[in-house]
Design a protein around this motif. Structure first.
Motif, short mmCIF file in Angstrom:
data_model
loop_
_atom_site.label_atom_id
_atom_site.label_comp_id
_atom_site.label_asym_id
_atom_site.label_seq_id
_atom_site.Cartn_x
_atom_site.Cartn_y
_atom_site.Cartn_z
N PHE A 154 -16.11 -10.82 -10.35
CA PHE A 154 -15.52 -9.21 -10.87
C PHE A 154 -15.93 -9.43 -12.53
O PHE A 154 -16.39 -8.51 -12.91
N TYR A 155 -15.91 -10.62 -13.02
CA TYR A 155 -16.46 -10.86 -14.43
C TYR A 155 -18.17 -10.32 -14.47
O TYR A 155 -18.15 -9.86 -15.33
N LEU A 156 -18.68 -10.89 -13.82
CA LEU A 156 -20.16 -10.75 -13.53
C LEU A 156 -20.29 -9.22 -13.38
O LEU A 156 -21.20 -8.64 -13.98
N GLY A 157 -19.84 -8.69 -12.55
CA GLY A 157 -19.82 -7.20 -12.14
C GLY A 157 -19.36 -6.37 -13.28
O GLY A 157 -20.18 -5.60 -13.55
N TYR A 158 -18.52 -6.80 -14.11
CA TYR A 158 -17.79 -6.09 -15.32
C TYR A 158 -18.92 -6.07 -16.22
O TYR A 158 -19.37 -5.17 -16.77
N ILE A 159 -19.66 -7.28 -16.49
CA ILE A 159 -20.67 -7.50 -17.40
C ILE A 159 -21.85 -6.66 -17.18
O ILE A 159 -22.32 -5.70 -17.97
N TYR A 160 -22.38 -6.52 -15.77
CA TYR A 160 -23.41 -5.68 -15.48
C TYR A 160 -22.78 -4.26 -15.55
O TYR A 160 -23.77 -3.42 -16.11
N LYS A 161 -21.88 -4.04 -15.16
CA LYS A 161 -21.27 -2.42 -15.57
C LYS A 161 -21.18 -2.03 -17.29
O LYS A 161 -21.66 -0.96 -17.37
#
Length: 194
Positions: A154-161
């Motif tokens: 979720f952290y990596l996904g948020y960074i990409y978001k």
């Protein structure tokens, strides 16, 4: 047959080959889906931008935060809860540092191309992050490991978001896997999210 027993039956070369084939398969899958999802390859490539400030703030710093999180887990959680069945220890202790570099670079590129660059782009942040976590199937019976993979996903996904830039999440993912891979190589402990 238990995973640890299966690992013992494989040679170091067979284990590396398995990792290589898995990651190449993920990369091919990412490219194949991209051909269908995106009108032009150039549309997909727009997600890859060199922006040194963005890569530092959203790639390097988050990578360091994830590594510190792993170190904290390693220091406070009993080792039995961090044992992934011996795969990471077996892989990274058998690799040279240069092999660790190449393998973790491939892992970061393949996984982030698929999970952020294709899946998150098409099905959204939450679903892509959950799929990433569940693909790490060997952690499902290890609640601490699985929860940490979910949080990192979720952290990596948020960074990409936030950035829309695959280089940021590829950088963070690479730093985590590479540095923790080196730690395992020299110390024989801890885990990574490959």
């Amino acid at each position: 047959m238990k995973q640890s027993e299966m690992i013992k039956q494989l040679s170091d070369q067979e284990l590396k080959k398995s990792l290589l084939l898995t990651q190449l398969s993920l990369l091919i899958l990412a490219i194949s889906i991209s051909i269908v999802v995106f009108d032009r390859l150039s549309d997909w490539l727009l997600q890859i931008r060199w922006n040194s400030e963005e890569i530092f703030y959203y790639g390097v710093i988050p990578g360091i935060i994830i590594i510190l999180f792993n170190i904290l887990l390693y220091l406070v959680v009993p080792k039995k809860y961090l044992n992934d069945g011996g795969i990471n220890k077996r892989l990274f202790t058998s690799m040279s540092p240069i092999e660790i570099l190449y393998f973790t670079l491939l892992i970061a590129i393949a996984e982030e191309a698929l999970f952020r660059g294709v899946l998150q782009y098409t099905v959204g942040y939450i679903i892509a992050s959950l799929i990433f976590a569940f693909v790490h199937i060997r952690y499902l019976k290890k609640p601490v490991l699985f929860l940490s993979v979910v949080l990192v996903s979720f952290y990596l996904g948020y960074i990409y978001k936030l950035t829309g830039n695959l280089l940021t999440v590829m950088t963070a993912h690479f730093l985590v896997d590479f540095l923790l891979g080196l730690f395992i190589h020299y110390k024989g402990e801890v885990y990574v999210y490959e």
